[in-house]
Design a protein around this motif. Sequence first.
Motif, mmCIF file in Angstrom:
data_model
loop_
_atom_site.group_PDB
_atom_site.id
_atom_site.type_symbol
_atom_site.label_atom_id
_atom_site.label_comp_id
_atom_site.label_asym_id
_atom_site.label_seq_id
_atom_site.Cartn_x
_atom_site.Cartn_y
_atom_site.Cartn_z
ATOM 1 N N GLN A 10 0.819 -1.215 0.000
ATOM 2 C CA GLN A 10 0.000 0.000 0.000
ATOM 3 C C GLN A 10 0.854 1.267 0.000
ATOM 4 O O GLN A 10 0.653 2.190 0.789
ATOM 5 C CB GLN A 10 -0.973 -0.020 1.185
ATOM 6 C CG GLN A 10 -1.994 -1.148 1.080
ATOM 7 C CD GLN A 10 -3.055 -1.121 2.149
ATOM 8 O OE1 GLN A 10 -3.358 -0.065 2.721
ATOM 9 N NE2 GLN A 10 -3.630 -2.271 2.444
ATOM 10 N N GLY A 38 -7.278 -1.879 -5.695
ATOM 11 C CA GLY A 38 -7.857 -2.464 -4.501
ATOM 12 C C GLY A 38 -9.363 -2.278 -4.437
ATOM 13 O O GLY A 38 -9.944 -1.383 -5.064
ATOM 14 N N TRP A 40 -12.154 -1.562 -1.568
ATOM 15 C CA TRP A 40 -12.107 -0.967 -0.240
ATOM 16 C C TRP A 40 -13.494 -0.899 0.373
ATOM 17 O O TRP A 40 -14.502 -0.808 -0.330
ATOM 18 C CB TRP A 40 -11.522 0.447 -0.312
ATOM 19 C CG TRP A 40 -10.162 0.493 -0.930
ATOM 20 C CD1 TRP A 40 -9.855 0.487 -2.258
ATOM 21 C CD2 TRP A 40 -8.917 0.532 -0.235
ATOM 22 N NE1 TRP A 40 -8.508 0.526 -2.442
ATOM 23 C CE2 TRP A 40 -7.898 0.562 -1.213
ATOM 24 C CE3 TRP A 40 -8.554 0.565 1.117
ATOM 25 C CZ2 TRP A 40 -6.545 0.603 -0.880
ATOM 26 C CZ3 TRP A 40 -7.211 0.618 1.436
ATOM 27 C CH2 TRP A 40 -6.229 0.627 0.458
ATOM 28 N N ARG A 41 -13.546 -0.923 1.701
ATOM 29 C CA ARG A 41 -14.795 -0.665 2.400
ATOM 30 C C ARG A 41 -14.506 0.286 3.558
ATOM 31 O O ARG A 41 -13.365 0.402 4.032
ATOM 32 C CB ARG A 41 -15.422 -1.956 2.925
ATOM 33 C CG ARG A 41 -14.692 -2.563 4.115
ATOM 34 C CD ARG A 41 -15.455 -3.729 4.716
ATOM 35 N NE ARG A 41 -14.724 -4.302 5.834
ATOM 36 C CZ ARG A 41 -15.061 -5.419 6.444
ATOM 37 N NH1 ARG A 41 -16.124 -6.098 6.040
ATOM 38 N NH2 ARG A 41 -14.356 -5.891 7.455
ATOM 39 N N ARG A 58 -10.800 3.682 5.658
ATOM 40 C CA ARG A 58 -11.139 2.594 4.744
ATOM 41 C C ARG A 58 -10.110 1.487 4.891
ATOM 42 O O ARG A 58 -8.958 1.731 5.221
ATOM 43 C CB ARG A 58 -11.164 3.084 3.291
ATOM 44 C CG ARG A 58 -12.196 4.160 3.018
ATOM 45 C CD ARG A 58 -12.436 4.299 1.527
ATOM 46 N NE ARG A 58 -11.200 4.520 0.796
ATOM 47 C CZ ARG A 58 -11.053 4.283 -0.517
ATOM 48 N NH1 ARG A 58 -12.069 3.804 -1.213
ATOM 49 N NH2 ARG A 58 -9.910 4.512 -1.121
ATOM 50 N N GLU A 59 -10.552 0.262 4.626
ATOM 51 C CA GLU A 59 -9.642 -0.874 4.660
ATOM 52 C C GLU A 59 -9.767 -1.657 3.366
ATOM 53 O O GLU A 59 -10.839 -1.753 2.773
ATOM 54 C CB GLU A 59 -9.938 -1.771 5.860
ATOM 55 C CG GLU A 59 -11.344 -2.340 5.895
ATOM 56 C CD GLU A 59 -11.580 -3.210 7.118
ATOM 57 O OE1 GLU A 59 -10.588 -3.678 7.694
ATOM 58 O OE2 GLU A 59 -12.747 -3.422 7.474
ATOM 59 N N LYS A 60 -8.645 -2.225 2.941
ATOM 60 C CA LYS A 60 -8.605 -2.978 1.698
ATOM 61 C C LYS A 60 -9.069 -4.407 1.967
ATOM 62 O O LYS A 60 -8.484 -5.115 2.788
ATOM 63 C CB LYS A 60 -7.183 -2.986 1.138
ATOM 64 C CG LYS A 60 -7.056 -3.627 -0.234
ATOM 65 C CD LYS A 60 -5.632 -3.470 -0.754
ATOM 66 C CE LYS A 60 -5.469 -4.074 -2.136
ATOM 67 N NZ LYS A 60 -4.085 -3.883 -2.659
#
Length: 249
Positions: A10, A38, A40-41, A58-60
């Motif tokens: 990242q 990616g 993401w959410r 956000r996280e991948k």
Amino acid sequence: MLFILTGGVQTGKTRWLERLVAAMAEQGVPCCGVLAPGVWRVADAATETALDGGAPEREKIGIDNVLLPGGDRVRFAMRRDSLDRSHSGALRAGVAGDAGAVGAAGLSKATTQSDKASLGWAIFDDALACVNAHFESLASESELIGSAPSESAAPCGLLVVDELGRLELQGGRGGGLEAALRLLDKGPTPRFPHALVVVRDWLVGEAERRFEPVWGAPRVIVPDKAGRAAVETAFSMRACGWGQTADRG
């Protein structure tokens, strides 16, 4: 010339590469292969972050593959702890850019190769097959152009592979983007005199050893202005039919 784009996890490699591909297209240089943006959410703590006045975290949770030059998008992999909820539909409302991912809901759950290699990402078998078929098509196109009269040949372009990892480069295990490897193993061709592969920093040595016999010493770059200038300069050569390109940062 083979460019190896590298960096840690990242560090913006794919975002940088997306901008490079767009800039090359503006200059008339076709880019063919695959990008791996990616998925993401919004993280669980997003509400608290927003209340503090900051942007939601956000996280991948996944990886898409975008097939170049057409732009078709395939859901390629999911983080293992997100996989079951993703397929049940619980995640879909929180996944940024989920619309337009070909087969995001319909992909088989089979992740045979990544399971066997104990990878942290669950890579869908049918997504691998789809991306490999795309590279096989590019290889066929390259062979046809290589045998065509020079006046009828398409302009040379940049072959892009985002990314090569453990499946492709370690331990002779085979698998992964095998068709991309076969195309790269041909070395420079009239269609693809230059290529760019994305490789994690700890796999750069493996990539150099594999490809140097056919490409010569690869040029290792990072996602910065100098890296972009190096790729653009390669396409300023008259042999590719392009004029001098602008060095844009």
